[in-house]
Design a protein around this motif. Structure first.
Motif, mmCIF file in Angstrom:
data_model
loop_
_atom_site.group_PDB
_atom_site.id
_atom_site.type_symbol
_atom_site.label_atom_id
_atom_site.label_comp_id
_atom_site.label_asym_id
_atom_site.label_seq_id
_atom_site.Cartn_x
_atom_site.Cartn_y
_atom_site.Cartn_z
ATOM 1 N N ILE A 28 27.423 51.128 33.062
ATOM 2 C CA ILE A 28 26.696 51.227 34.329
ATOM 3 C C ILE A 28 26.295 49.839 34.824
ATOM 4 C CG2 ILE A 28 24.533 52.006 35.371
ATOM 5 C CD1 ILE A 28 24.766 54.527 33.611
ATOM 6 N N ASN A 29 25.827 48.993 33.911
ATOM 7 C CA ASN A 29 25.442 47.630 34.293
ATOM 8 C C ASN A 29 26.625 46.855 34.849
ATOM 9 O OD1 ASN A 29 22.766 47.967 33.553
ATOM 10 N ND2 ASN A 29 23.071 47.196 31.473
ATOM 11 N N MET A 30 27.798 46.999 34.206
ATOM 12 C CA MET A 30 28.977 46.278 34.673
ATOM 13 C C MET A 30 29.469 46.819 36.018
ATOM 14 S SD MET A 30 29.429 43.752 32.791
ATOM 15 C CE MET A 30 30.805 43.264 33.828
ATOM 16 N N GLN A 31 29.332 48.113 36.235
ATOM 17 C CA GLN A 31 29.665 48.678 37.547
ATOM 18 C C GLN A 31 28.804 48.034 38.625
ATOM 19 O OE1 GLN A 31 29.023 52.860 37.040
ATOM 20 N NE2 GLN A 31 30.892 53.184 35.831
ATOM 21 N N GLN A 32 27.521 47.890 38.331
ATOM 22 C CA GLN A 32 26.614 47.283 39.303
ATOM 23 C C GLN A 32 26.933 45.809 39.526
ATOM 24 O OE1 GLN A 32 22.943 48.339 37.360
ATOM 25 N NE2 GLN A 32 22.834 50.347 38.348
ATOM 26 N N GLU A 33 27.309 45.112 38.449
ATOM 27 C CA GLU A 33 27.649 43.696 38.580
ATOM 28 C C GLU A 33 28.948 43.519 39.382
ATOM 29 O OE1 GLU A 33 25.796 41.255 37.973
ATOM 30 O OE2 GLU A 33 24.241 42.317 36.861
ATOM 31 N N ILE A 34 29.911 44.399 39.127
ATOM 32 C CA ILE A 34 31.163 44.344 39.891
ATOM 33 C C ILE A 34 30.867 44.552 41.378
ATOM 34 C CG2 ILE A 34 33.240 45.696 40.408
ATOM 35 C CD1 ILE A 34 33.774 43.812 38.184
ATOM 36 N N LEU A 35 29.963 45.478 41.694
ATOM 37 C CA LEU A 35 29.599 45.721 43.083
ATOM 38 C C LEU A 35 28.928 44.495 43.709
ATOM 39 C CD1 LEU A 35 28.271 49.402 43.153
ATOM 40 C CD2 LEU A 35 30.351 48.514 44.211
ATOM 41 N N LYS A 36 28.076 43.819 42.946
ATOM 42 C CA LYS A 36 27.420 42.612 43.459
ATOM 43 C C LYS A 36 28.459 41.551 43.814
ATOM 44 C CE LYS A 36 23.064 43.099 40.895
ATOM 45 N NZ LYS A 36 22.221 42.525 39.804
ATOM 46 N N ILE A 37 29.435 41.386 42.932
ATOM 47 C CA ILE A 37 30.497 40.403 43.174
ATOM 48 C C ILE A 37 31.311 40.803 44.388
ATOM 49 C CG2 ILE A 37 32.631 39.421 42.214
ATOM 50 C CD1 ILE A 37 31.242 39.888 39.430
ATOM 51 N N TRP A 38 31.650 42.092 44.472
ATOM 52 C CA TRP A 38 32.430 42.601 45.601
ATOM 53 C C TRP A 38 31.714 42.349 46.924
ATOM 54 C CZ3 TRP A 38 31.018 47.317 48.274
ATOM 55 C CH2 TRP A 38 31.957 47.700 49.250
ATOM 56 N N GLU A 39 30.424 42.619 46.956
ATOM 57 C CA GLU A 39 29.661 42.451 48.185
ATOM 58 C C GLU A 39 29.509 40.975 48.554
ATOM 59 O OE1 GLU A 39 26.139 44.526 47.111
ATOM 60 O OE2 GLU A 39 26.925 46.504 47.659
ATOM 61 N N LYS A 40 29.321 40.131 47.563
ATOM 62 C CA LYS A 40 29.097 38.702 47.805
ATOM 63 C C LYS A 40 30.386 37.985 48.194
ATOM 64 C CE LYS A 40 27.378 34.485 45.608
ATOM 65 N NZ LYS A 40 26.814 33.894 44.357
ATOM 66 N N GLU A 41 31.484 38.279 47.502
ATOM 67 C CA GLU A 41 32.732 37.523 47.662
ATOM 68 C C GLU A 41 33.710 38.166 48.645
ATOM 69 O OE1 GLU A 41 33.018 34.640 46.317
ATOM 70 O OE2 GLU A 41 31.258 34.745 45.033
ATOM 71 N N ASN A 42 33.425 39.393 49.082
ATOM 72 C CA ASN A 42 34.348 40.121 49.963
ATOM 73 C C ASN A 42 35.729 40.252 49.326
ATOM 74 O OD1 ASN A 42 34.897 41.548 52.368
ATOM 75 N ND2 ASN A 42 35.881 39.767 53.269
ATOM 76 N N THR A 43 35.750 40.433 48.013
ATOM 77 C CA THR A 43 36.987 40.591 47.265
ATOM 78 C C THR A 43 37.502 42.024 47.419
ATOM 79 O OG1 THR A 43 36.197 39.010 45.619
ATOM 80 C CG2 THR A 43 38.046 40.399 44.979
ATOM 81 N N THR A 44 38.772 42.164 47.716
ATOM 82 C CA THR A 44 39.389 43.485 47.726
ATOM 83 C C THR A 44 39.548 43.950 46.285
ATOM 84 O OG1 THR A 44 40.637 42.877 49.704
ATOM 85 C CG2 THR A 44 41.362 44.843 48.517
ATOM 86 N N MET A 45 39.101 45.160 45.973
ATOM 87 C CA MET A 45 39.192 45.664 44.604
ATOM 88 C C MET A 45 39.870 47.028 44.589
ATOM 89 S SD MET A 45 35.671 44.491 42.730
ATOM 90 C CE MET A 45 35.118 42.789 42.781
ATOM 91 N N ILE A 46 40.766 47.203 43.625
ATOM 92 C CA ILE A 46 41.450 48.478 43.417
ATOM 93 C C ILE A 46 41.223 48.891 41.971
ATOM 94 C CG2 ILE A 46 43.615 49.743 43.512
ATOM 95 C CD1 ILE A 46 44.647 47.713 45.515
ATOM 96 N N LEU A 47 40.565 50.023 41.792
ATOM 97 C CA LEU A 47 40.168 50.515 40.471
ATOM 98 C C LEU A 47 40.965 51.755 40.103
ATOM 99 C CD1 LEU A 47 38.039 50.760 38.045
ATOM 100 C CD2 LEU A 47 36.781 52.271 39.611
#
Length: 262
Positions: free
Chosen positions: A176-195
């Protein structure tokens, strides 16, 4: 020349994949067409063997043996590049390198030593392994090894990050913590992510859309938009309604325990 700001991050056009096994053809993916917007978080779910991981390998450029086309910002993908990162199901670390050196591996030679040290330190903090910087992979648990893989994939700040069941080896709270951290990175960097994930809750919690693939050969069975504000409430009614829609795609002949009138 096209303005890359107007282009899709990824465009998949009539993609099919066949393996040759014992002289026969083994159709894994069939006629996949899909566009992914810049900055979008896309989740993909499907039964085992439907080609989810194979699809990611083709997008990152590790597999070029297919029919159809995959474009990244308007250009056909010819092979791997540093602006497309991938996190695999299992940690793929160099056992002779320390944690910090595994994370630093792959950074451009143009990065100065001081900058490299700072970047590695930030990633160690992100995944909670600062105290293990000098440790070797065989001294760590499976979940800790996977956190190193996540840090290594993120250190180059890729435009596109592909995640192939990256949290499967982690305990529930760390996941759960890593999911939240991934979201923080996604929001900050505008990185396209495919899970790619088997966890429907995870797919909804992270994704802007959830792509449901059929059983082999994998085709796009349903695209479910996730129009929920963030942070998302996993126990909320709207979240559960979306979960029910996806669950119905897998279990149509048995009672759906998440079923609501939607």
């Amino acid at each position: 020349m096209n303005d890359k700001k107007t282009l899709k991050s990824i465009e998949i056009q009539n993609l099919s994949k066949t393996f040759k096994i014992d002289g026969g053809n083994f159709n894994v993916l069939n006629n996949i067409s899909l566009s992914v917007n810049q900055g979008e978080f896309l989740s993909i779910v499907g039964s085992s063997g439907c080609g989810k991981s194979t699809l990611l390998r083709m997008i990152v450029g590790l597999d070029r043996n297919y029919s159809g086309n995959i474009l990244s910002y308007g250009e056909s993908i010819k092979g791997p590049r540093v602006d497309r990162g991938m996190i695999f199901q299992e940690a793929r670390l160099f056992p002779w390198l320390t944690v910090e050196k595994n994370i630093a591996f792959g950074l451009s030679r143009r990065v100065s030593n001081s900058e490299k040290k700072e970047l590695v330190h930030k990633q160690l903090e992100l995944v909670g392994l600062t105290s293990f910087a000098k440790a070797y992979p065989d001294q760590l648990s499976g979940g800790m090894k996977q956190r190193i893989s996540i840090a290594r994939a993120l250190i180059n700040k890729p435009k596109l990050l592909l995640l192939d069941e990256p949290f499967g080896a982690l305990d529930a709270m760390t996941r759960i913590n890593m999911q939240q951290e991934i979201l923080k990175i996604w929001e900050k960097e505008n990185t396209t992510m495919i899970l790619v994930t088997h966890d429907i809750d995870e797919a909804i919690y992270l994704g802007d859309r959830v792509i449901v693939l059929s059983s082999r050969p994998g085709t796009i069975k349903k695209i479910v938009p996730v129009e929920l504000s963030r942070p998302r409430d996993r126990s909320g009614y709207d979240f559960t309604c979306i979960k029910s829609k996806i669950y119905d795609e897998f279990f149509t002949k048995v009672e759906n325990p998440f079923s609501y009138n939607i």
